[in-house]
Design a protein around this motif. Structure first.
Motif, short mmCIF file in Angstrom:
data_model
loop_
_atom_site.label_atom_id
_atom_site.label_comp_id
_atom_site.label_asym_id
_atom_site.label_seq_id
_atom_site.Cartn_x
_atom_site.Cartn_y
_atom_site.Cartn_z
N ALA A 67 -6.00 10.63 -2.09
CA ALA A 67 -4.92 11.54 -2.21
C ALA A 67 -3.63 10.81 -2.82
O ALA A 67 -2.92 11.55 -3.60
CB ALA A 67 -4.84 12.36 -1.14
N PHE A 68 -3.49 9.81 -2.08
CA PHE A 68 -2.25 8.92 -2.52
C PHE A 68 -2.37 8.60 -3.79
O PHE A 68 -1.10 8.63 -4.70
CB PHE A 68 -1.94 7.61 -1.66
CG PHE A 68 -1.03 6.87 -1.78
CD1 PHE A 68 0.21 6.91 -1.67
CD2 PHE A 68 -1.23 5.52 -2.50
CE1 PHE A 68 1.19 6.13 -1.92
CE2 PHE A 68 -0.36 4.77 -2.85
CZ PHE A 68 1.02 4.90 -2.49
N ALA A 69 -3.30 8.28 -4.47
CA ALA A 69 -3.44 7.66 -5.72
C ALA A 69 -3.37 8.97 -6.75
O ALA A 69 -2.76 8.60 -7.92
CB ALA A 69 -4.96 7.27 -6.03
N GLU A 70 -3.77 10.06 -6.52
CA GLU A 70 -3.48 11.21 -7.16
C GLU A 70 -2.09 11.44 -7.45
O GLU A 70 -1.48 11.89 -8.22
CB GLU A 70 -4.15 12.63 -6.72
CG GLU A 70 -4.16 13.64 -7.58
CD GLU A 70 -4.64 14.84 -7.13
OE1 GLU A 70 -5.02 15.79 -7.61
OE2 GLU A 70 -5.68 14.76 -5.99
N ASP A 71 -1.21 11.44 -6.37
CA ASP A 71 0.10 11.51 -5.93
C ASP A 71 0.99 10.72 -7.03
O ASP A 71 1.85 11.01 -7.63
CB ASP A 71 0.61 11.81 -4.89
CG ASP A 71 0.12 12.66 -3.68
OD1 ASP A 71 -0.27 13.93 -4.35
OD2 ASP A 71 0.07 12.60 -2.43
N MET A 72 0.38 9.39 -6.82
CA MET A 72 1.02 8.31 -7.79
C MET A 72 0.86 8.66 -9.36
O MET A 72 1.63 8.57 -10.06
CB MET A 72 0.53 7.02 -7.37
CG MET A 72 1.12 6.56 -5.95
SD MET A 72 2.82 6.33 -6.07
CE MET A 72 3.20 5.03 -6.97
N ASP A 73 -0.47 9.06 -9.58
CA ASP A 73 -0.78 9.47 -10.92
C ASP A 73 -0.44 8.15 -12.08
O ASP A 73 0.11 8.25 -12.99
CB ASP A 73 -0.33 10.33 -11.57
CG ASP A 73 -0.68 11.14 -12.70
OD1 ASP A 73 -1.88 10.74 -13.19
OD2 ASP A 73 -0.05 11.99 -13.65
N ASP A 74 -1.02 6.88 -11.74
CA ASP A 74 -0.63 5.71 -12.71
C ASP A 74 -1.91 4.86 -12.37
O ASP A 74 -2.46 4.54 -11.29
CB ASP A 74 0.55 5.09 -11.90
CG ASP A 74 1.28 4.14 -13.05
OD1 ASP A 74 0.54 3.04 -13.19
OD2 ASP A 74 2.11 4.45 -13.77
N PRO A 75 -2.21 4.38 -13.53
CA PRO A 75 -3.48 3.27 -13.47
C PRO A 75 -3.26 2.26 -12.69
O PRO A 75 -4.17 1.56 -11.92
CB PRO A 75 -3.79 2.85 -14.90
CG PRO A 75 -2.93 4.26 -15.89
CD PRO A 75 -1.93 4.78 -14.87
N LEU A 76 -1.97 1.55 -12.54
CA LEU A 76 -1.58 0.42 -11.78
C LEU A 76 -1.89 0.72 -10.11
O LEU A 76 -2.28 -0.04 -9.34
CB LEU A 76 -0.41 0.06 -11.97
CG LEU A 76 -0.10 -0.59 -13.49
CD1 LEU A 76 1.55 -0.88 -13.59
CD2 LEU A 76 -0.86 -1.62 -13.89
N ALA A 77 -1.50 1.98 -9.87
CA ALA A 77 -1.65 2.41 -8.42
C ALA A 77 -3.16 2.37 -8.01
O ALA A 77 -3.58 2.09 -7.10
CB ALA A 77 -0.66 3.73 -8.17
N ASP A 78 -3.90 3.06 -9.13
CA ASP A 78 -5.29 3.16 -8.97
C ASP A 78 -5.74 1.80 -8.61
O ASP A 78 -6.78 1.71 -7.53
CB ASP A 78 -6.19 3.60 -9.97
CG ASP A 78 -5.73 4.95 -10.13
OD1 ASP A 78 -5.21 5.54 -9.53
OD2 ASP A 78 -6.26 5.73 -11.37
N VAL A 79 -5.53 0.79 -9.02
CA VAL A 79 -5.82 -0.62 -8.94
C VAL A 79 -5.75 -1.17 -7.56
O VAL A 79 -6.58 -1.40 -6.73
CB VAL A 79 -5.41 -1.74 -9.71
CG1 VAL A 79 -6.06 -2.94 -9.50
CG2 VAL A 79 -5.87 -1.46 -11.31
N VAL A 80 -4.43 -0.88 -6.85
CA VAL A 80 -4.14 -1.00 -5.61
C VAL A 80 -4.84 -0.09 -4.64
O VAL A 80 -5.60 -0.73 -3.65
CB VAL A 80 -2.77 -0.98 -5.33
CG1 VAL A 80 -2.34 -1.22 -3.92
CG2 VAL A 80 -2.05 -1.93 -6.25
#
Length: 205
Positions: A67-80
């Motif tokens: 859910a945090f990744a969805e809020d960030m909505d960025d491929p770089l955040a998805d990697v982390v």
């Protein structure tokens, strides 16, 4: 918008380093998330606090992270987030060094985007100058030397104008296309995050 995104990604890198340092102090991943979320950088504060609230509400950590990744909505955040989810689900070892490498990678990607945008900004400036000069010259001819444009009133002249206009349109379309930065495919899509966000330890809500 680019400046705000840059701030968020730099904040993500800082938060990732905070997680690394907290894990190095022998804290568990869930506890590290709770501790660092309360002191996350300002640009990341809303998403981090929402993540901490989900964890405190006894949502499974993987679901809260997605859910945090969805809020960030960025491929770089998805990697982390993908690394954190894997660690929480499979008890991956050596997570702290990996987070340090990911933070460095995020900063390198941000710096690269800034360099690319700076280079393309000069191209956009050149295009604007060209357009202004061209339109200014045409308007000047129309106002001060209209007879110079008389040959373009013929069918041949109209054809030439059509070709020139088409060339300008193609050029501007090409410059617009090369001015876009293609985003990599996201590792954690919105559908996945929504599907897992409602899962609780006892089952699905």
């Amino acid at each position: 918008m680019l400046h705000a995104r840059t701030e968020r990604m730099e904040a993500l890198a800082t938060w990732t380093e905070m997680l690394r340092d907290t894990l190095s102090a022998a804290a568990g991943l869930e506890q590290a998330v709770l501790v660092t979320a309360d002191i996350a950088p300002t640009a990341l504060e809303p998403e981090a606090r929402k993540l901490a609230a989900a964890v405190r509400s006894r949502h499974p950590l993987p679901a809260a992270l997605r859910a945090f990744a969805e809020d960030m909505d960025d491929p770089l955040a998805d990697v982390v987030v993908a690394a954190l989810v894997m660690a929480s689900e499979q008890q991956a070892s050596h997570l702290a060094p990996l987070l340090g490498e990911l933070a460095e990678s995020v900063r390198e990607q941000v710096a690269m985007r800034q360099r690319i945008d700076a280079g393309r900004a000069s191209v956009r400036t050149g295009v604007r100058v060209t357009v202004i000069v061209t339109l200014g010259m045409v308007m000047g001819l129309v106002v001060f030397n209209r007879t110079y444009l008389d040959p373009f009133n013929t069918p041949t002249g109209q054809a030439v104008l059509a070709v020139v206009g088409a060339l300008f349109a193609v050029s501007f379309a090409y410059l617009t296309a090369i001015g876009r930065i293609e985003e990599p495919v996201r590792l954690i899509g919105p559908a996945t995050a929504r599907a897992t966000a409602g899962t609780e330890p006892g089952g699905t809500r």
